[in-house]
Design an enzyme around this catalytic site. Sequence first.
Site, PDB file in Angstrom:
ATOM      1  N   LYS A 131       0.863  -1.179   0.000  1.00 52.82           N
ATOM      2  CA  LYS A 131       0.000   0.000   0.000  1.00 52.82           C
ATOM      3  C   LYS A 131       0.898   1.227   0.000  1.00 52.82           C
ATOM      4  CE  LYS A 131      -2.208   1.729   3.638  1.00 52.82           C
ATOM      5  NZ  LYS A 131      -3.238   1.989   4.669  1.00 52.82           N
ATOM      6  N   ASN A 148     -13.053  14.676  22.510  1.00 49.68           N
ATOM      7  CA  ASN A 148     -12.237  15.059  21.368  1.00 49.68           C
ATOM      8  C   ASN A 148     -11.560  16.397  21.656  1.00 49.68           C
ATOM      9  OD1 ASN A 148     -11.424  14.408  18.583  1.00 49.68           O
ATOM     10  ND2 ASN A 148     -12.440  16.333  18.070  1.00 49.68           N
ATOM     11  N   ASP A 195       1.361   5.291  14.480  1.00 55.49           N
ATOM     12  CA  ASP A 195       1.931   4.464  13.416  1.00 55.49           C
ATOM     13  C   ASP A 195       3.209   5.074  12.857  1.00 55.49           C
ATOM     14  OD1 ASP A 195       0.889   6.665  12.165  1.00 55.49           O
ATOM     15  OD2 ASP A 195      -0.432   5.573  10.801  1.00 55.49           O
TER      16      ASP A 195
END
Length: 321
Positions: A67, A160, A222
């Site tokens: 990807k 949030n 990540d």
Amino acid sequence: MWIVPEREIADLLTRDASFEAVENVFAAMAAGDAYNFPVIREAIGHEDALYGFKGGFDGKGKTLGLKAGGYWPHNLEKRGLINHQSTVFLFDPDTGKVAAMVGGNYLTALRTAAASSVSIKHLARKDARVMGMIGAGHQATFQLRAALEQRDFEKVIGWNYHPEMLPNIEKIANEAGVPFEAVELEGMGEADVVISITSTFAPTVMSKHISAGTHIACMGTDTKGKQEVEAALLARATVFTDEVAQSISIGEAQHAIEQGLITEADVHQLGAVINGTHAGRTSDDEITLFDGTGVGLQDLAVASAVVRLAIEQGVAIEVDF
């Protein structure tokens, strides 16, 4: 080769199919039948973008590919595009020829949500009733939809950085018939399951915010330096991940290891729980943490399923290459 455009994928790929593909590839990884290639992820010095490649080979599923894509943080405000952009390329493992090109945006959203929901299935308490969401962006809506299918949740609580975005996840909760409540971070202690899906480089969730018995899925880290949760939380928890090498280098575990709070041996593959070679949760007061770093094999497994469906339904485009 086959091309499956982004516009076709929402009508082809279901959450159930994504869940099955991700669960199977996690199991294959833990059994040694599949492996990921080293991740390349770089700041390109343009548009504040992060761009990279994730790939791998699943010998059991006979899936080979990569990807290509990343995160363009100004896309939404400047262009009305989602910030994550990607494309998946599949290759014939017998010949090396390119086999398919698949739009990766919706696919990535579903496979990321599938990963956290697989972790909930295998690690959360069976009596979990309160679902906590930290983050309310585009990906959070996919996360919550998938999570609500894993237990009989009676309430969703959310926080949030930008409270005005909380209606995004409140809508998903309401569609599922589950009441929603906005809370401060301290209120997350009520949650039995928590999903954190933010893109931060400083911890938002502190150890004190998470109660005994909670399962937390950390889905936003990540990249080297990113961090969603305080490292001390990993020291309190039993830590699981998609791939250990990524967890300790670019996932949440990188910080706990750097601080000497845990070792690589303390990080376990979720696939081992799926395969029955790790017990998973062993008590109701144990904190379990899933460090979802996002592995290339997830994308390849889901993309392969999409290609099969697209060919069956006559929407895949065949071109000479």
